[in-house]
Design a protein around this motif. Sequence first.
Motif, PDB file in Angstrom:
ATOM      1  N   ALA A 154      -1.604  49.990  -0.277  1.00 48.31           N
ATOM      2  CA  ALA A 154      -0.727  51.140  -0.053  1.00 48.31           C
ATOM      3  C   ALA A 154      -1.348  52.423  -0.600  1.00 48.31           C
ATOM      4  O   ALA A 154      -1.202  53.495   0.000  1.00 48.31           O
ATOM      5  CB  ALA A 154       0.634  50.898  -0.696  1.00 48.31           C
ATOM      6  N   SER A 155      -2.026  52.331  -1.717  1.00 47.31           N
ATOM      7  CA  SER A 155      -2.675  53.507  -2.287  1.00 47.31           C
ATOM      8  C   SER A 155      -3.729  54.060  -1.338  1.00 47.31           C
ATOM      9  O   SER A 155      -3.835  55.282  -1.134  1.00 47.31           O
ATOM     10  CB  SER A 155      -3.316  53.145  -3.632  1.00 47.31           C
ATOM     11  N   GLN A 162      -1.240  59.964   6.214  1.00 43.33           N
ATOM     12  CA  GLN A 162      -0.623  59.629   7.493  1.00 43.33           C
ATOM     13  C   GLN A 162       0.655  58.813   7.363  1.00 43.33           C
ATOM     14  O   GLN A 162       1.233  58.396   8.381  1.00 43.33           O
ATOM     15  CB  GLN A 162      -1.621  58.858   8.366  1.00 43.33           C
ATOM     16  N   LEU A 163       1.123  58.559   6.142  1.00 44.95           N
ATOM     17  CA  LEU A 163       2.364  57.805   5.959  1.00 44.95           C
ATOM     18  C   LEU A 163       3.573  58.700   6.193  1.00 44.95           C
ATOM     19  O   LEU A 163       3.554  59.880   5.839  1.00 44.95           O
ATOM     20  CB  LEU A 163       2.443  57.222   4.550  1.00 44.95           C
ATOM     21  N   ARG A 164       4.631  58.130   6.761  1.00 45.16           N
ATOM     22  CA  ARG A 164       5.888  58.865   6.895  1.00 45.16           C
ATOM     23  C   ARG A 164       6.873  58.472   5.802  1.00 45.16           C
ATOM     24  O   ARG A 164       7.999  58.963   5.759  1.00 45.16           O
ATOM     25  CB  ARG A 164       6.509  58.619   8.278  1.00 45.16           C
ATOM     26  N   VAL A 165       6.463  57.565   4.935  1.00 47.60           N
ATOM     27  CA  VAL A 165       7.279  57.148   3.790  1.00 47.60           C
ATOM     28  C   VAL A 165       6.429  57.315   2.542  1.00 47.60           C
ATOM     29  O   VAL A 165       5.238  57.621   2.610  1.00 47.60           O
ATOM     30  CB  VAL A 165       7.746  55.679   3.934  1.00 47.60           C
ATOM     31  N   SER A 166       7.020  57.075   1.395  1.00 48.27           N
ATOM     32  CA  SER A 166       6.263  57.185   0.149  1.00 48.27           C
ATOM     33  C   SER A 166       5.299  56.004   0.017  1.00 48.27           C
ATOM     34  O   SER A 166       5.456  54.960   0.651  1.00 48.27           O
ATOM     35  CB  SER A 166       7.212  57.201  -1.053  1.00 48.27           C
ATOM     36  N   GLU A 167       4.310  56.203  -0.828  1.00 49.91           N
ATOM     37  CA  GLU A 167       3.369  55.113  -1.118  1.00 49.91           C
ATOM     38  C   GLU A 167       4.101  53.897  -1.664  1.00 49.91           C
ATOM     39  O   GLU A 167       3.808  52.753  -1.287  1.00 49.91           O
ATOM     40  CB  GLU A 167       2.330  55.603  -2.132  1.00 49.91           C
ATOM     41  N   GLU A 169       7.236  52.993  -1.138  1.00 46.45           N
ATOM     42  CA  GLU A 169       8.006  52.307  -0.100  1.00 46.45           C
ATOM     43  C   GLU A 169       7.081  51.497   0.808  1.00 46.45           C
ATOM     44  O   GLU A 169       7.422  50.368   1.194  1.00 46.45           O
ATOM     45  CB  GLU A 169       8.806  53.307   0.731  1.00 46.45           C
ATOM     46  N   CYS A 170       5.943  52.041   1.140  1.00 43.16           N
ATOM     47  CA  CYS A 170       4.963  51.308   1.945  1.00 43.16           C
ATOM     48  C   CYS A 170       4.579  50.009   1.244  1.00 43.16           C
ATOM     49  O   CYS A 170       4.590  48.935   1.858  1.00 43.16           O
ATOM     50  CB  CYS A 170       3.724  52.180   2.173  1.00 43.16           C
ATOM     51  N   ARG A 171       4.241  50.105  -0.038  1.00 38.94           N
ATOM     52  CA  ARG A 171       3.886  48.918  -0.814  1.00 38.94           C
ATOM     53  C   ARG A 171       5.001  47.893  -0.812  1.00 38.94           C
ATOM     54  O   ARG A 171       4.782  46.700  -0.558  1.00 38.94           O
ATOM     55  CB  ARG A 171       3.574  49.331  -2.256  1.00 38.94           C
ATOM     56  N   ASP A 172       6.223  48.335  -1.083  1.00 42.88           N
ATOM     57  CA  ASP A 172       7.340  47.412  -1.223  1.00 42.88           C
ATOM     58  C   ASP A 172       7.711  46.744   0.095  1.00 42.88           C
ATOM     59  O   ASP A 172       8.067  45.554   0.126  1.00 42.88           O
ATOM     60  CB  ASP A 172       8.554  48.129  -1.811  1.00 42.88           C
ATOM     61  N   VAL A 173       7.642  47.498   1.195  1.00 40.80           N
ATOM     62  CA  VAL A 173       7.965  46.929   2.505  1.00 40.80           C
ATOM     63  C   VAL A 173       6.975  45.831   2.872  1.00 40.80           C
ATOM     64  O   VAL A 173       7.360  44.718   3.283  1.00 40.80           O
ATOM     65  CB  VAL A 173       7.984  48.032   3.588  1.00 40.80           C
ATOM     66  N   ILE A 174       5.696  46.116   2.720  1.00 39.09           N
ATOM     67  CA  ILE A 174       4.683  45.114   3.071  1.00 39.09           C
ATOM     68  C   ILE A 174       4.765  43.918   2.128  1.00 39.09           C
ATOM     69  O   ILE A 174       4.663  42.768   2.554  1.00 39.09           O
ATOM     70  CB  ILE A 174       3.282  45.740   3.066  1.00 39.09           C
ATOM     71  N   TRP A 175       4.976  44.173   0.843  1.00 37.76           N
ATOM     72  CA  TRP A 175       5.119  43.079  -0.127  1.00 37.76           C
ATOM     73  C   TRP A 175       6.286  42.164   0.241  1.00 37.76           C
ATOM     74  O   TRP A 175       6.161  40.939   0.228  1.00 37.76           O
ATOM     75  CB  TRP A 175       5.327  43.681  -1.518  1.00 37.76           C
ATOM     76  N   ALA A 176       7.422  42.762   0.591  1.00 42.45           N
ATOM     77  CA  ALA A 176       8.619  41.978   0.906  1.00 42.45           C
ATOM     78  C   ALA A 176       8.454  41.166   2.187  1.00 42.45           C
ATOM     79  O   ALA A 176       9.078  40.104   2.335  1.00 42.45           O
ATOM     80  CB  ALA A 176       9.832  42.898   1.032  1.00 42.45           C
ATOM     81  N   MET A 177       7.609  41.634   3.103  1.00 44.14           N
ATOM     82  CA  MET A 177       7.477  40.976   4.398  1.00 44.14           C
ATOM     83  C   MET A 177       6.297  40.009   4.469  1.00 44.14           C
ATOM     84  O   MET A 177       6.018  39.452   5.531  1.00 44.14           O
ATOM     85  CB  MET A 177       7.358  42.026   5.503  1.00 44.14           C
ATOM     86  N   THR A 204       5.894  46.525  13.919  1.00 43.42           N
ATOM     87  CA  THR A 204       7.000  46.904  13.037  1.00 43.42           C
ATOM     88  C   THR A 204       6.500  47.804  11.918  1.00 43.42           C
ATOM     89  O   THR A 204       7.122  48.833  11.600  1.00 43.42           O
ATOM     90  CB  THR A 204       7.681  45.654  12.458  1.00 43.42           C
ATOM     91  N   TRP A 205       5.383  47.443  11.312  1.00 45.23           N
ATOM     92  CA  TRP A 205       4.817  48.271  10.246  1.00 45.23           C
ATOM     93  C   TRP A 205       4.417  49.650  10.771  1.00 45.23           C
ATOM     94  O   TRP A 205       4.654  50.657  10.101  1.00 45.23           O
ATOM     95  CB  TRP A 205       3.609  47.567   9.627  1.00 45.23           C
ATOM     96  N   VAL A 206       3.784  49.667  11.935  1.00 45.92           N
ATOM     97  CA  VAL A 206       3.366  50.943  12.501  1.00 45.92           C
ATOM     98  C   VAL A 206       4.587  51.837  12.729  1.00 45.92           C
ATOM     99  O   VAL A 206       4.590  53.034  12.389  1.00 45.92           O
ATOM    100  CB  VAL A 206       2.593  50.726  13.822  1.00 45.92           C
ATOM    101  N   ALA A 207       5.656  51.272  13.319  1.00 39.31           N
ATOM    102  CA  ALA A 207       6.860  52.048  13.615  1.00 39.31           C
ATOM    103  C   ALA A 207       7.577  52.516  12.354  1.00 39.31           C
ATOM    104  O   ALA A 207       8.096  53.637  12.298  1.00 39.31           O
ATOM    105  CB  ALA A 207       7.824  51.213  14.476  1.00 39.31           C
ATOM    106  N   MET A 208       7.567  51.683  11.329  1.00 37.24           N
ATOM    107  CA  MET A 208       8.291  52.007  10.098  1.00 37.24           C
ATOM    108  C   MET A 208       7.537  52.958   9.184  1.00 37.24           C
ATOM    109  O   MET A 208       8.141  53.791   8.497  1.00 37.24           O
ATOM    110  CB  MET A 208       8.606  50.728   9.314  1.00 37.24           C
TER     111      MET A 208
END
Length: 210
Positions: A154-155, A162-167, A169-177, A204-208
């Motif tokens: 995520a870092s 190019q992220l539309r969310v915070s670093e 949130e990106c980390r946590d979403v991918i970790w959870a999935m 899904t990741w690209v869209a989110m």
Amino acid sequence: MTQHVKRPYDATRRRAQARQTQRDVLRAAHDLFVEQGYGRTTIAQIAERAGVSTETIYATFKNKATLLHRTWDVTIGGDDEDVVFHERPEIMAIRAEPDLAKRFMMHARMSTATARRMTPFARSVAGAAASEPSAAEMAREMDQQRLMGMTVMASEVAATGQLRVSEEECRDVIWAMTDGHLWHQLVVERGWSDDRYAEWLGRTWVAMLL
């Protein structure tokens, strides 16, 4: 008088045999942990499956808890090479991809392949966590290892801007999935193919996130 020169001892073959024995033990441990659960599996059963003595297992791995950790290391990495997961060549290729949409799709395919390897083992560990302290500790360590890996990924993604969310949130979403639970639900329980799952996960990741 002919003198006999003593040849230096060549330990290469012995080291190769020892390494193969370790691989046999780890494969037997993995299969038994998955088949009948960590708590119900004994060192004697692992030794019998691997074709070695219990003394050999204790001499190499000391105890079942250590054997559990080593089995996880091989399961998550796919081999017994002593390389940190996020520094393996296939992971480095993902981290080096400049197109973030492609990077997420590559990551999704890798995560799907990893889920197929790790999920049966992870579910066995989770099932034993309530009654086996070593399994509970292993479950926490598995989650922490994934979190550390996702923190690095995520870092690097966030550094591109190019992220539309915070670093975070990106980390946590991918970790959870990527703990294998979602893969098990859709592939094992709902009958999706790995290819379908990987494509859906990446999109899904690209869209989110992008």
